[in-house]
Design an enzyme around this catalytic site. Structure first.
Site, PDB file in Angstrom:
ATOM      1  N   LYS A 177       0.836  -1.198   0.000  1.00 30.07           N
ATOM      2  CA  LYS A 177       0.000   0.000   0.000  1.00 30.07           C
ATOM      3  C   LYS A 177       0.869   1.246   0.000  1.00 30.07           C
ATOM      4  O   LYS A 177       1.857   1.335   0.729  1.00 30.07           O
ATOM      5  CB  LYS A 177      -0.911  -0.004   1.225  1.00 30.07           C
ATOM      6  CG  LYS A 177      -1.808   1.213   1.338  1.00 30.07           C
ATOM      7  CD  LYS A 177      -2.831   1.063   2.441  1.00 30.07           C
ATOM      8  CE  LYS A 177      -2.245   1.472   3.772  1.00 30.07           C
ATOM      9  NZ  LYS A 177      -3.307   1.779   4.767  1.00 30.07           N
TER      10      LYS A 177
ATOM     11  N   THR B  98      -7.070  -0.397 -11.710  1.00 27.43           N
ATOM     12  CA  THR B  98      -6.281  -0.286 -12.935  1.00 27.43           C
ATOM     13  C   THR B  98      -5.038  -1.153 -12.746  1.00 27.43           C
ATOM     14  O   THR B  98      -5.080  -2.111 -11.986  1.00 27.43           O
ATOM     15  CB  THR B  98      -5.956   1.199 -13.263  1.00 27.43           C
ATOM     16  OG1 THR B  98      -5.332   1.277 -14.540  1.00 27.43           O
ATOM     17  CG2 THR B  98      -5.100   1.855 -12.212  1.00 27.43           C
ATOM     18  N   TYR B  99      -3.965  -0.832 -13.434  1.00 25.78           N
ATOM     19  CA  TYR B  99      -2.714  -1.572 -13.264  1.00 25.78           C
ATOM     20  C   TYR B  99      -1.563  -0.578 -13.174  1.00 25.78           C
ATOM     21  O   TYR B  99      -1.655   0.556 -13.638  1.00 25.78           O
ATOM     22  CB  TYR B  99      -2.495  -2.577 -14.402  1.00 25.78           C
ATOM     23  CG  TYR B  99      -2.421  -1.949 -15.774  1.00 25.78           C
ATOM     24  CD1 TYR B  99      -1.194  -1.645 -16.361  1.00 25.78           C
ATOM     25  CD2 TYR B  99      -3.579  -1.650 -16.489  1.00 25.78           C
ATOM     26  CE1 TYR B  99      -1.127  -1.056 -17.617  1.00 25.78           C
ATOM     27  CE2 TYR B  99      -3.521  -1.067 -17.739  1.00 25.78           C
ATOM     28  CZ  TYR B  99      -2.297  -0.775 -18.296  1.00 25.78           C
ATOM     29  OH  TYR B  99      -2.233  -0.189 -19.534  1.00 25.78           O
TER      30      TYR B  99
ATOM     31  N   GLY C 209      -5.790   7.332 -18.755  1.00 27.49           N
ATOM     32  CA  GLY C 209      -6.921   6.739 -19.451  1.00 27.49           C
ATOM     33  C   GLY C 209      -8.234   7.100 -18.773  1.00 27.49           C
ATOM     34  O   GLY C 209      -8.360   8.153 -18.146  1.00 27.49           O
ATOM     35  N   ALA C 210      -9.212   6.212 -18.883  1.00 30.03           N
ATOM     36  CA  ALA C 210     -10.539   6.473 -18.322  1.00 30.03           C
ATOM     37  C   ALA C 210     -10.488   6.769 -16.829  1.00 30.03           C
ATOM     38  O   ALA C 210     -11.311   7.532 -16.305  1.00 30.03           O
ATOM     39  CB  ALA C 210     -11.458   5.291 -18.597  1.00 30.03           C
ATOM     40  N   ALA C 211      -9.509   6.194 -16.126  1.00 30.16           N
ATOM     41  CA  ALA C 211      -9.384   6.430 -14.682  1.00 30.16           C
ATOM     42  C   ALA C 211      -9.110   7.900 -14.366  1.00 30.16           C
ATOM     43  O   ALA C 211      -9.359   8.340 -13.240  1.00 30.16           O
ATOM     44  CB  ALA C 211      -8.292   5.546 -14.102  1.00 30.16           C
TER      45      ALA C 211
ATOM     46  N   SER D 187      -3.821   2.830 -17.132  1.00 25.96           N
ATOM     47  CA  SER D 187      -2.844   2.514 -16.097  1.00 25.96           C
ATOM     48  C   SER D 187      -2.673   3.644 -15.093  1.00 25.96           C
ATOM     49  O   SER D 187      -3.318   4.686 -15.163  1.00 25.96           O
ATOM     50  CB  SER D 187      -1.475   2.172 -16.694  1.00 25.96           C
ATOM     51  OG  SER D 187      -0.875   3.332 -17.253  1.00 25.96           O
TER      52      SER D 187
END
EC number: 4.1.1.11
Length: 126
Positions: A9, A57-58, A73-75, A25
């Protein structure tokens, strides 16, 4: 029995970039990935402390020492520059291993200054 446990974390990092048109990502300073034991291309959950949004996401590596946290991106609709987020990854393991497992936790302040690392989360008190 198999359990899903917190693996690593990044606690309270600040978003430095949000790029809607990047292919996806979350780019994370390689030093931060190392501190939390998160690998490039590993699935991550992001919890936005600022606005309450939670998304997956990654991870991809950003330059070591850059202090970059770039939601892509979309995030990028879920986080803005300056937002405080928690980034986590999880691992599955047998019950007997899970009972002694300790996650890799890195704590941040200010402009993504890593203050300390730990192998446990403190007990919450009232």
């Amino acid at each position: 029995m198999i359990r899903t446990m917190l693996q690593g974390k990044l606690h309270r990092v600040k978003v430095t970039h949000a790029d809607l048109h990047y292919e996806g990502s979350c780019a994370i300073d390689q030093d931060f990935l190392d501190a939390a034991g998160i690998l490039e291309n590993e699935a991550i959950d992001i919890w936005n402390v600022t606005n309450g949004k939670r998304f997956s996401t990654y991870a991809i590596a950003a330059e070591r020492g850059s202090r970059i946290i770039s939601v892509n991106g979309a995030a990028a609709h879920c986080a803005s520059v300056g937002d405080i987020v928690i980034i986590a990854s999880f691992v599955t393991m047998p019950d007997e291993e899970a009972r002694t497992w300790r996650p890799n936790v890195a704590y941040f302040e200010g402009d993504n200054e890593m203050k300390r690392t730990a192998k446990a989360i403190p007990v919450q008190v009232a």
